[in-house]
Design an enzyme around this catalytic site. Structure first.
Site, PDB file in Angstrom:
ATOM      1  N   THR A 130     -33.333 -21.983  51.343  1.00 39.89           N
ATOM      2  CA  THR A 130     -34.711 -22.471  51.308  1.00 39.89           C
ATOM      3  C   THR A 130     -34.707 -23.926  50.854  1.00 39.89           C
ATOM      4  OG1 THR A 130     -35.684 -20.302  50.881  1.00 39.89           O
ATOM      5  CG2 THR A 130     -37.000 -22.211  50.270  1.00 39.89           C
ATOM      6  N   PHE A 184     -36.656 -26.823  49.101  1.00 39.57           N
ATOM      7  CA  PHE A 184     -37.738 -27.095  48.167  1.00 39.57           C
ATOM      8  C   PHE A 184     -37.936 -28.604  48.046  1.00 39.57           C
ATOM      9  CE2 PHE A 184     -36.126 -22.959  46.992  1.00 39.57           C
ATOM     10  CZ  PHE A 184     -37.257 -22.232  46.704  1.00 39.57           C
TER      11      PHE A 184
END
Length: 306
Positions: A174, A176
């Site tokens: 992921t 960020f």
């Protein structure tokens, strides 16, 4: 000590990302991405850390839309965090006794094979977040036997890890981003990324091609493009662009200027170091010195020095 909001509650992957990006920050959990970014806009926080995209699920559309509307904010840093899910339960729980599992829908999708193989008879219920699932399971008398969440959530809420690395893809990541109020930009590093939101002037044949040409002719490589509805009717979209380079570089600045000339609006979201440290391959004729030489040549022509 800076105060940074993040997608809470305690124990989310976002908190883990924040701890890596700004280890000594005061952490302010928020119930959702909107609240985290609004706390920056209203001055309750110095910045925020929110998820932007996942290698398996794609873009986090709430984050994209929040950055496109409202008071402008700047992305100042990014982090690529491997996403590793764990099966967490109260002490004394055995995996064979688990009947109800609580977790976020994204975790359900990413752990589908483990659930089918190891928990075939369990009912899996959607939670607002993986951390909220762990928090609920930790309560005595909870109707749920286990949560699928980050290991950090188990540490926060006193749960034991019954199984680790249960995601279907071990390479899931992921991305960020750290978001701040408008201000000085990070200095160019030679391995940077720039983000924009672009609104079309009108919908016509070749409109997207016109925008892409502004990047192509200057040798600017796109790393992500997303279309999002404007809300003004079916078929009306705006676009998110991520691309290599820093706005301080001539080729990037020229591309953004070109978009500003042909589009209804361009929102600059920031230039910041790439988390992977990859430097772009600058095409011949698109380096800063090439732009400077061409500008000098044109100035001489305009001065009659033919």
């Amino acid at each position: 000590m800076p105060k940074l909001a993040y997608l809470g509650p305690e124990g989310t992957f976002t908190e883990e990302a924040l701890r890596i990006l700004v280890p000594h920050a005061e952490r302010l959990p928020s119930p959702n991405v909107t609240a985290a970014l609004e706390s920056v806009r209203c001055g309750d926080a110095d910045g925020a850390v929110v998820p932007l995209e996942n290698s398996l699920e794609g873009a986090i559309t709430t984050t994209l839309d929040e950055l496109a509307w409202g008071e402008p904010l700047l992305i100042t840093a990014e982090l690529l965090l491997p996403v590793e899910f764990s099966l967490l339960a109260r002490p004394g729980t055995e995996i064979g006794h688990i009947k109800r599992v609580f977790t976020h829908p994204a975790a359900i999708t990413q752990c589908r094979n483990f659930i089918a193989r190891e928990l075939p008879d369990a009912v899996v219920v959607a939670a607002p977040s993986t951390a909220a699932a762990a928090q609920e399971v930790a309560f005595p008398g909870s109707p749920y036997d286990a949560a699928i969440a980050a290991r950090i959530a188990g540490e926060h809420y006193g749960l034991v890890e019954l199984a680790a690395g249960i995601g279907d893809r071990a390479d899931t990541v992921t991305r960020f981003v750290q978001v701040s109020p408008p201000g000085p930009l990070p200095e160019p590093t030679g391995a940077d990324r720039t983000s924009l939101v672009v609104f079309l002037t009108d919908d016509h044949p070749g409109a997207l091609l016109e925008m892409l040409t502004e990047f192509s002719v200057r040798g600017v490589n796109l790393t992500r493009i997303e279309s999002r509805p404007t809300g003004d009717g079916i078929g009306r979209y705006f676009f998110h662009f991520d691309f290599e380079g820093h706005v301080a570089e001539a080729r990037v600045g020229e591309a953004i200027s070109g978009l500003h000339r042909i589009c209804a609006d361009v929102r600059f979201l920031g230039s910041y170091p790439r988390a992977d440290g990859l430097a772009p391959q600058v095409k011949r004729g698109t380096a800063d010195l090439d732009f400077a030489e061409a500008a000098g040549w044109l100035a001489r022509i305009r001065d009659g020095q033919v």
